[in-house]
Design an enzyme around this catalytic site. Structure first.
Site, short mmCIF file in Angstrom:
data_model
loop_
_atom_site.label_atom_id
_atom_site.label_comp_id
_atom_site.label_asym_id
_atom_site.label_seq_id
_atom_site.Cartn_x
_atom_site.Cartn_y
_atom_site.Cartn_z
CG ASP A 9 -10.86 11.85 -5.28
OD1 ASP A 9 -9.88 12.61 -5.17
OD2 ASP A 9 -10.76 10.64 -5.57
CG ASP A 11 -6.11 10.97 -9.77
OD1 ASP A 11 -5.58 10.59 -10.83
OD2 ASP A 11 -5.99 12.14 -9.33
CG ASP A 169 -11.22 6.57 -5.07
OD1 ASP A 169 -10.99 7.79 -4.95
OD2 ASP A 169 -10.33 5.74 -5.30
#
Length: 226
Positions: A9, A11, A169
């Site tokens: 991922d 961001d 995240d």
């Protein structure tokens, strides 16, 4: 089982972009005479694309589909102006990418950020590392947690999904990994909590970027945070 490739991922995983996202959306809200939010609140607004971020940031009476479009357009324009102001790779990410590159591990990025800005940010901030593919949100392709983008990347990497680490995240990332048949790794330096990542099915949690090396067959003595 060691994994042969890594999909990241963007961001909250590779880049700490929260302040720029918050500043951009708060500028849109302020211009419309609406309440703004503290930067930390944006941890729970991001992760599922710009439309969802805007909807969550707006007052409830402004969240209808008919009203949303102008705010989404304004956010996209504002963020385009600000996206490289404060955003930087997280500590330890450059060293991790150096180590993975030295080992010849194929790397890719999958983001729910629009495709153009995703590629621009990767070029600007992560351009010295070789990613086999970088995909953002594109028309006609479902966003994460739909596995379509992750499965597409597996094909581009020429690695079976079961042999890929999917690193993110948020619960969205862990759901994407599960749906794609990949090994989901939750990072604890990003936008969401260990509890959320575990509940979403993370196969491992890592506290520091270097701990990922243990999961691609290197430095087996490193812990995985389980």
């Amino acid at each position: 089982m060691a994994r042969a490739a890594v999909i990241f991922d963007l961001d909250g995983t590779l880049l700490d972009s929260l302040a720029d996202l918050a500043d951009a959306m708060n500028a849109v809200l302020a211009a419309a005479g609406l309440p703004v939010h503290p930067v930390d609140a944006y941890r729970f607004f991001v992760g599922e694309g710009i439309e969802t971020l805007v909807r969550r940031a707006l007052p409830e009476d402004r969240r209808g589909e008919a009203a949303l479009g102008p705010y989404v357009a304004a956010m996209a324009a504002e963020y385009d102006r600000r996206c490289l102001t404060k955003t930087r790779p997280y500590p330890g990410i450059p060293e991790l990418l150096d180590a993975l590159g030295a080992r010849g591990v194929p790397l890719a990025i999958l983001s729910n950020k629009p495709h153009g800005p995703t590629r621009e940010m990767v070029t600007a901030l992560l351009g010295r590392w070789a990613f086999a593919a970088v995909l953002g949100a594109r028309p006609g392709v479902p966003k994460k947690p739909d596995p379509a983008g992750a499965v597409e990347l597996a094909g581009l990497l020429a690695v079976p999904p079961a042999e890929i680490l999917y690193v993110g995240d948020t619960a969205t990332d862990m759901a994407t990994a599960a749906a794609a048949g990949m090994f989901g790794v939750g990072v604890l330096w990003g936008f969401r909590s260990a509890a959320e990542l575990r509940a979403a099915g993370a196969k491992a949690l890592v506290k520091e970027p270097r701990e990922l090396l243990a999961l691609v067959g290197e430095e087996p003595g490193l812990a995985t945070g389980r």
